[in-house]
Design an enzyme around this catalytic site. Structure first.
Site, PDB file in Angstrom:
ATOM      1  N   TYR A 145       0.839  -1.205   0.000  1.00 42.74           N
ATOM      2  CA  TYR A 145       0.000   0.000   0.000  1.00 42.74           C
ATOM      3  C   TYR A 145       0.875   1.257   0.000  1.00 42.74           C
ATOM      4  O   TYR A 145       1.708   1.439   0.894  1.00 42.74           O
ATOM      5  CB  TYR A 145      -0.905  -0.042   1.228  1.00 42.74           C
ATOM      6  N   ASP A 230      -1.550  -6.343   9.479  1.00 44.33           N
ATOM      7  CA  ASP A 230      -2.602  -5.375   9.174  1.00 44.33           C
ATOM      8  C   ASP A 230      -3.757  -6.157   8.549  1.00 44.33           C
ATOM      9  O   ASP A 230      -3.678  -6.610   7.413  1.00 44.33           O
ATOM     10  CB  ASP A 230      -2.062  -4.325   8.206  1.00 44.33           C
ATOM     11  N   ILE A 232      -7.070  -5.181   8.090  1.00 44.57           N
ATOM     12  CA  ILE A 232      -8.238  -4.314   7.905  1.00 44.57           C
ATOM     13  C   ILE A 232      -9.177  -4.800   6.800  1.00 44.57           C
ATOM     14  O   ILE A 232     -10.304  -4.331   6.704  1.00 44.57           O
ATOM     15  CB  ILE A 232      -7.830  -2.849   7.650  1.00 44.57           C
ATOM     16  N   LYS A 272     -12.933  -0.628   5.884  1.00 45.41           N
ATOM     17  CA  LYS A 272     -13.111  -1.507   4.725  1.00 45.41           C
ATOM     18  C   LYS A 272     -14.213  -2.532   4.963  1.00 45.41           C
ATOM     19  O   LYS A 272     -15.101  -2.709   4.132  1.00 45.41           O
ATOM     20  CB  LYS A 272     -11.803  -2.226   4.399  1.00 45.41           C
TER      21      LYS A 272
END
Length: 469
Positions: A145, A230, A232, A272
């Protein structure tokens, strides 16, 4: 300028990345079906807009939560007054239960290990402040990202060293790639403090395999460093293989009371999975009490409002709603992803097989004029300015191979996605025609050159023959 800090005047924020530049171009000329039908369609924003009807339906059925009432009595004053940084107990309990539900209740989470933050951006940066500083490095698998260049480095002073992954194995992490990144950090005189992964992956849209997760646990155990997972996008997994949380791996391997247990941390958010990025709800989950205590104090710089916590505690405590939402969200994401993949195929474009996320990792290598990142940027600019689609080039995600792009599909209507695919198909067709015309011209020139050389040779032979006579 001399009166400003170096942090303000330096160019380490990452805002000049093509990832952000594409957004800027979109904002200058945003597509609107009625007001601006020839504008740029935003396909660079990983936002889930497919289930707002479910959220709005719940809100309509639960007016007390919306108007800040409890048993028909207003609690507005209670929520409006000062709240400390630990968060509302009811919301923290509802959030950890929701996290467990998304993971099939294979793992549970303790509210005492949870720190609330203003979104995942704040969670990741706060963790960096707890784990690393200038002279330290975090290893990240590529592609990753683009915002991590800002979130992890800008204010903390830490560095990112990429774990180079390739398309040859679907961009999966390997032991050799991990070790190479570790050695590269040492060559740069950086102290490696941990590995950060996104699972499911942004931008790949894939879940990590059990083998990869085991490999990571073994690696951080051996090197005595941290592991940040992570997660998410954990609630966006719409097809097999199923999502496996790093906490599930630790539990299955019976590592609860070991040193590595305290060096594994999870980042989560409702941006998300629930499609609420504007609510700014993120969280850090850690088994290290020192990290939890420090992160809790740091969360003062980015708290979640009491009103938001109250509303969402009511929503997430409604188990009938969360069960329906999770199920329908998965189905809608899969249907929409299939639409994107189908549209790309009609344009002669393929993508990495994916099972999660709000985007696809799209392979446009065959459309490059050469196998270079310069050619990738040239193609990206044509897609943004001529085709009027904002997509994210692989180079902005630190991909090592030119020609890959992240394309989002859940932040627009089905009709807008259809229009985007029509635009892309027309563009690819025009490139094909241009390339064919170019090839035909090359062939014609080659043919003419051959004729010219033959004619010249024949004339020279004829003149020589005449001379000999």
């Amino acid at each position: 300028m001399g009166l400003l800090s170096r942090k303000v005047t330096c160019n380490s924020h990452g805002q000049d990345s093509s990832y952000f530049l594409g957004w800027q171009e979109y904002e200058k000329n945003p597509y609107d079906e009625v007001k601006n039908p020839k504008g740029i369609i935003q396909m660079g924003l990983a936002e889930n807009q497919l289930c707002f009807d479910l959220l709005e339906s719940w809100l309509a059925k639960n007016p007390d939560a919306v108007s800040f009432k409890r048993e028909e009595q207003s609690i507005f004053k209670e929520l409006a007054l000062f709240q400390d940084y630990h968060g509302l107990p009811a919301f923290k309990k509802a959030l950890v239960d929701f996290m467990a539900e998304i993971r099939g209740n294979k793992v549970s989470f303790d509210t005492d290990h949870l720190v609330l933050t203003a979104g995942a951006t704040s969670a990741n940066e706060t963790l960096m402040f707890c784990l690393a500083e200038k002279g330290d490095a975090i290893l990240l698998p590529t592609p990753y990202y683009p915002g991590f260049d800002r979130d992890l480095k800008w204010r903390t002073g830490a560095e990112i060293v990429p774990i180079q992954c390739s398309s040859s194995n679907g961009f999966q992490i390997t032991e050799s790639a991990l070790e190479a990144a570790y050695q590269e950090a040492q060559r740069k005189n950086l102290r490696v403090k941990g590995v950060l992964v996104t699972n499911p992956s942004n931008p790949l849209g894939t879940t990590m395999s059990r083998n990869e997760l085991d490999l990571l646990v073994n690696f951080v155990t051996d090197k005595e460093i941290h592991l940040i997972s992570d997660e998410i996008y954990s609630g966006t997994v719409f097809s097999s293989p199923a999502f496996v949380s790093i906490m599930e791996v630790l539990k299955d391997r019976k590592l609860e009371n070991t040193q590595v247990w305290e060096r594994v941390h999870v980042v989560y958010s409702l941006s998300k999975d629930l499609g609420l990025p504007g609510f700014r709800v993120g969280a850090i989950y850690s088994n290290d009490p020192i990290v939890v205590a420090a992160a809790t104090k740091m969360s003062s710089f980015g708290l979640v409002s009491s009103q938001t916590q109250y509303l969402l505690s009511a929503m997430l405590s409604d188990k009938k709603f969360t069960k329906e939402y999770i199920s329908k969200n998965h189905k809608r994401l899969q249907k929409r992803q299939n639409k994107l993949v189908s549209g790309l195929e009609k344009a002669g474009i393929s993508c990495l097989e994916s099972n999660a996320g709000l985007f696809c990792w799209v392979d446009m290598r065959h459309l490059l004029s050469s196998n270079t990142f310069e050619a990738e940027m040239e193609l990206w600019k044509r897609i943004v300015y001529d085709v009027k689609l904002n997509i994210s080039p692989g180079s902005s995600c630190h991909c090592t191979e030119p020609g890959w792009f992240r394309v989002c599909f859940a932040n627009m209507s089905e009709d807008t996605l259809k229009l985007a695919m029509q635009r892309l198909k027309s563009f690819v067709s025009s490139i094909t025609i241009d390339n064919q015309t170019h090839q035909d011209l090359k062939n014609m020139r080659k043919k003419n050159r051959t004729k010219w050389v033959f004619r010249l040779s024949f004339q020279s032979f004829h003149d020589r023959e005449q001379g000999e006579r």
